[in-house]
Design a protein around this motif. Sequence first.
Motif, PDB file in Angstrom:
ATOM      1  N   GLU A   3      61.807 -48.286  17.347  1.00 58.18           N
ATOM      2  CA  GLU A   3      62.706 -47.131  17.251  1.00 58.18           C
ATOM      3  C   GLU A   3      62.642 -46.462  15.879  1.00 58.18           C
ATOM      4  OE1 GLU A   3      66.518 -47.376  19.854  1.00 58.18           O
ATOM      5  OE2 GLU A   3      66.122 -49.426  19.157  1.00 58.18           O
ATOM      6  N   PRO A   4      62.814 -47.203  14.762  1.00 59.76           N
ATOM      7  CA  PRO A   4      62.666 -46.538  13.458  1.00 59.76           C
ATOM      8  C   PRO A   4      61.252 -46.033  13.205  1.00 59.76           C
ATOM      9  CG  PRO A   4      62.953 -48.918  13.188  1.00 59.76           C
ATOM     10  CD  PRO A   4      63.260 -48.600  14.604  1.00 59.76           C
ATOM     11  N   LEU A   5      60.243 -46.724  13.772  1.00 57.91           N
ATOM     12  CA  LEU A   5      58.862 -46.279  13.617  1.00 57.91           C
ATOM     13  C   LEU A   5      58.655 -44.925  14.291  1.00 57.91           C
ATOM     14  CD1 LEU A   5      56.240 -47.343  12.358  1.00 57.91           C
ATOM     15  CD2 LEU A   5      55.647 -48.300  14.589  1.00 57.91           C
ATOM     16  N   LEU A   6      59.253 -44.756  15.464  1.00 58.67           N
ATOM     17  CA  LEU A   6      59.172 -43.469  16.152  1.00 58.67           C
ATOM     18  C   LEU A   6      59.845 -42.378  15.332  1.00 58.67           C
ATOM     19  CD1 LEU A   6      58.501 -41.787  18.706  1.00 58.67           C
ATOM     20  CD2 LEU A   6      60.730 -42.461  19.611  1.00 58.67           C
ATOM     21  N   GLY A   7      60.966 -42.721  14.683  1.00 63.40           N
ATOM     22  CA  GLY A   7      61.657 -41.742  13.862  1.00 63.40           C
ATOM     23  C   GLY A   7      60.824 -41.270  12.686  1.00 63.40           C
ATOM     24  N   ARG A   8      59.996 -42.165  12.124  1.00 60.72           N
ATOM     25  CA  ARG A   8      59.165 -41.803  10.978  1.00 60.72           C
ATOM     26  C   ARG A   8      57.884 -41.072  11.396  1.00 60.72           C
ATOM     27  NH1 ARG A   8      60.837 -46.945   9.012  1.00 60.72           N
ATOM     28  NH2 ARG A   8      58.898 -47.915   9.726  1.00 60.72           N
ATOM     29  N   LEU A   9      57.254 -41.540  12.471  1.00 66.78           N
ATOM     30  CA  LEU A   9      55.948 -41.001  12.861  1.00 66.78           C
ATOM     31  C   LEU A   9      56.032 -39.832  13.836  1.00 66.78           C
ATOM     32  CD1 LEU A   9      53.901 -44.307  13.412  1.00 66.78           C
ATOM     33  CD2 LEU A   9      53.957 -42.842  11.383  1.00 66.78           C
ATOM     34  N   GLY A  10      57.036 -39.846  14.705  1.00 69.14           N
ATOM     35  CA  GLY A  10      57.084 -38.879  15.789  1.00 69.14           C
ATOM     36  C   GLY A  10      56.325 -39.391  17.005  1.00 69.14           C
ATOM     37  N   TYR A  11      56.478 -38.686  18.126  1.00 65.05           N
ATOM     38  CA  TYR A  11      55.906 -39.142  19.393  1.00 65.05           C
ATOM     39  C   TYR A  11      54.382 -39.213  19.362  1.00 65.05           C
ATOM     40  CZ  TYR A  11      60.460 -38.577  21.670  1.00 65.05           C
ATOM     41  OH  TYR A  11      61.767 -38.694  22.031  1.00 65.05           O
ATOM     42  N   LYS A  12      53.740 -38.140  18.902  1.00 62.64           N
ATOM     43  CA  LYS A  12      52.284 -38.053  18.988  1.00 62.64           C
ATOM     44  C   LYS A  12      51.592 -39.120  18.151  1.00 62.64           C
ATOM     45  CE  LYS A  12      48.461 -34.783  18.258  1.00 62.64           C
ATOM     46  NZ  LYS A  12      48.107 -33.371  18.007  1.00 62.64           N
ATOM     47  N   LYS A  13      52.043 -39.317  16.918  1.00 60.28           N
ATOM     48  CA  LYS A  13      51.403 -40.302  16.046  1.00 60.28           C
ATOM     49  C   LYS A  13      51.631 -41.719  16.541  1.00 60.28           C
ATOM     50  CE  LYS A  13      51.373 -37.515  11.819  1.00 60.28           C
ATOM     51  NZ  LYS A  13      51.856 -37.389  10.426  1.00 60.28           N
ATOM     52  N   LEU A  14      52.836 -42.003  17.047  1.00 54.24           N
ATOM     53  CA  LEU A  14      53.100 -43.351  17.575  1.00 54.24           C
ATOM     54  C   LEU A  14      52.249 -43.608  18.805  1.00 54.24           C
ATOM     55  CD1 LEU A  14      54.719 -45.975  17.487  1.00 54.24           C
ATOM     56  CD2 LEU A  14      56.479 -44.859  18.878  1.00 54.24           C
ATOM     57  N   LEU A  15      52.163 -42.604  19.692  1.00 57.14           N
ATOM     58  CA  LEU A  15      51.354 -42.730  20.900  1.00 57.14           C
ATOM     59  C   LEU A  15      49.877 -42.912  20.546  1.00 57.14           C
ATOM     60  CD1 LEU A  15      50.873 -42.609  23.910  1.00 57.14           C
ATOM     61  CD2 LEU A  15      51.148 -40.130  23.839  1.00 57.14           C
ATOM     62  N   SER A  16      49.379 -42.112  19.617  1.00 61.78           N
ATOM     63  CA  SER A  16      47.975 -42.223  19.203  1.00 61.78           C
ATOM     64  C   SER A  16      47.684 -43.584  18.578  1.00 61.78           C
ATOM     65  CB  SER A  16      47.626 -41.108  18.208  1.00 61.78           C
ATOM     66  OG  SER A  16      47.835 -39.835  18.771  1.00 61.78           O
ATOM     67  N   SER A  17      48.616 -44.078  17.762  1.00 63.43           N
ATOM     68  CA  SER A  17      48.432 -45.380  17.126  1.00 63.43           C
ATOM     69  C   SER A  17      48.335 -46.492  18.158  1.00 63.43           C
ATOM     70  CB  SER A  17      49.588 -45.659  16.155  1.00 63.43           C
ATOM     71  OG  SER A  17      49.647 -44.687  15.134  1.00 63.43           O
ATOM     72  N   GLY A  18      49.202 -46.432  19.182  1.00 65.79           N
ATOM     73  CA  GLY A  18      49.153 -47.436  20.239  1.00 65.79           C
ATOM     74  C   GLY A  18      47.832 -47.404  20.986  1.00 65.79           C
ATOM     75  N   LEU A  19      47.348 -46.216  21.294  1.00 64.02           N
ATOM     76  CA  LEU A  19      46.065 -46.072  21.986  1.00 64.02           C
ATOM     77  C   LEU A  19      44.914 -46.642  21.151  1.00 64.02           C
ATOM     78  CD1 LEU A  19      46.505 -42.464  23.412  1.00 64.02           C
ATOM     79  CD2 LEU A  19      46.247 -44.540  24.782  1.00 64.02           C
ATOM     80  N   ILE A  20      44.926 -46.364  19.848  1.00 64.74           N
ATOM     81  CA  ILE A  20      43.854 -46.837  18.974  1.00 64.74           C
ATOM     82  C   ILE A  20      43.841 -48.358  18.885  1.00 64.74           C
ATOM     83  CG2 ILE A  20      43.072 -46.890  16.567  1.00 64.74           C
ATOM     84  CD1 ILE A  20      44.023 -43.956  16.374  1.00 64.74           C
ATOM     85  N   VAL A  21      45.023 -48.967  18.767  1.00 68.73           N
ATOM     86  CA  VAL A  21      45.102 -50.428  18.678  1.00 68.73           C
ATOM     87  C   VAL A  21      44.527 -51.077  19.932  1.00 68.73           C
ATOM     88  CG1 VAL A  21      46.698 -52.393  18.627  1.00 68.73           C
ATOM     89  CG2 VAL A  21      47.033 -50.479  17.059  1.00 68.73           C
ATOM     90  N   VAL A  22      44.926 -50.572  21.113  1.00 67.70           N
ATOM     91  CA  VAL A  22      44.415 -51.144  22.369  1.00 67.70           C
ATOM     92  C   VAL A  22      42.914 -50.912  22.495  1.00 67.70           C
ATOM     93  CG1 VAL A  22      44.580 -51.109  24.881  1.00 67.70           C
ATOM     94  CG2 VAL A  22      46.649 -50.873  23.509  1.00 67.70           C
ATOM     95  N   LEU A  23      42.455 -49.726  22.117  1.00 71.96           N
ATOM     96  CA  LEU A  23      41.029 -49.385  22.199  1.00 71.96           C
ATOM     97  C   LEU A  23      40.187 -50.339  21.345  1.00 71.96           C
ATOM     98  CD1 LEU A  23      38.737 -47.506  23.109  1.00 71.96           C
ATOM     99  CD2 LEU A  23      39.341 -45.980  21.219  1.00 71.96           C
ATOM    100  N   ILE A  24      40.626 -50.615  20.127  1.00 70.57           N
ATOM    101  CA  ILE A  24      39.895 -51.536  19.249  1.00 70.57           C
ATOM    102  C   ILE A  24      39.849 -52.936  19.851  1.00 70.57           C
ATOM    103  CG2 ILE A  24      39.944 -52.690  17.004  1.00 70.57           C
ATOM    104  CD1 ILE A  24      41.073 -50.080  15.838  1.00 70.57           C
ATOM    105  N   ALA A  25      40.982 -53.388  20.398  1.00 71.43           N
ATOM    106  CA  ALA A  25      41.028 -54.720  20.998  1.00 71.43           C
ATOM    107  C   ALA A  25      40.083 -54.816  22.201  1.00 71.43           C
ATOM    108  CB  ALA A  25      42.456 -55.051  21.422  1.00 71.43           C
ATOM    109  N   LEU A  26      40.024 -53.768  23.017  1.00 75.72           N
ATOM    110  CA  LEU A  26      39.140 -53.772  24.184  1.00 75.72           C
ATOM    111  C   LEU A  26      37.668 -53.918  23.773  1.00 75.72           C
ATOM    112  CD1 LEU A  26      40.806 -50.929  26.297  1.00 75.72           C
ATOM    113  CD2 LEU A  26      40.609 -53.334  26.965  1.00 75.72           C
TER     114      LEU A  26
END
Length: 390
Positions: free
Chosen positions: A67-90
Amino acid sequence: MNTSSSGSSRLQFAILIATIVAAGLSQGLLLPLLTVILEEMGIPSHLNGLNAGMLYIGTFAMMLFVEPLLGRLGYKKLLSSGLIVVLIALVLFPLFPNLWVWFLLRFAVGMGDSALHYATQLWVITSSPADQRGRNISLYGMSYGLGFSLGPLGMTLKPYGEWLPFAAIAFCFLIVLWLVVTFLPNRRAEKPATGATAERRYAKAFRWAWFALMPAFLYGYTEASMNTSFPLYALKIGIDAHWISFMLPFFGIGGLLLQLPLGILSDRYERKNVLMAAGFIGGIAFLAIPAAGASVWGIALLFAVAGGMLGSFYSLGLAYVADILPKELLPTANVIATYLFSIASIIGPNLGGLGIQYVSAQSMFWALGGLFLLFTLLGFAYRQKHAAQR
């Protein structure tokens, strides 16, 4: 002006839907695929289940500060960060086929998935017009279910190379990441409430709506058990691995087919009664699975029945929460539901693996059936004392 705005909103919604389909594909594939690979590597069932549970530990860990992370980054950056983390793990999974490395990678996938789920779900809720919010959330849930149901089919690529299923999902994530970065706007979120007032809200929401929040726990336990423990069960009773990817989608398909009809029924009749009836029928279907033996079609049919009844349990539970709680407590209840889902998803693979290892291969279905029948019984004891303000 209005036409342009409407078109932009539709594009944003389509990209969010594509994101959640990709997330469903990754979870639907990784759970059974990694379980089968570890089983073929000779990893004991209890360690296999513990490894699968790391995904949900990662999900739970992310929820502590998302929740505080979303407040700092906003929707797009948080969403992009999540996608990148999963992509690297895959990409790293097939490069490092090691149990202990996979503990870390599954934890990372859990954190990335949690971030993108949180961002997309809140984005859909807050950007949808009031008269379309229910429809949009239903489409969101059905899209995840579609991806999750189709995910296990990626196991059919495994005979051509263990890296190929991972590469296929990684390619999907790469496309979605490009769409998010290119077309979604930078949108900020309101800062969540903190402190003692928030703590009192959590206690109040749970006290008033505990029965309506139970479906989140049960859905998480079921989803994780089906995709992690069932492959072990199938292999133990002599079903070939290639049939697992055929049978698992029946659970999701049943949920997709009956999600909208059950939602309509719950609008017309008391939602609590629909949840209780669905829980009872789903529980009986789970208890009947051991009687099907190694019959692929028998198990698939029972999966379809159980999935049809229970596949929309999470969304129906949240709809019931909205019937009970005032609007100001609904965001709090959604966080509680996510926590319960994560905890159950951690417990499911571990309890399932231990049961298969030390009790019986059938123990996972005894546990699932018993939990849903217990839920039905608790429904008779639950009395709604508060109602949401209309």
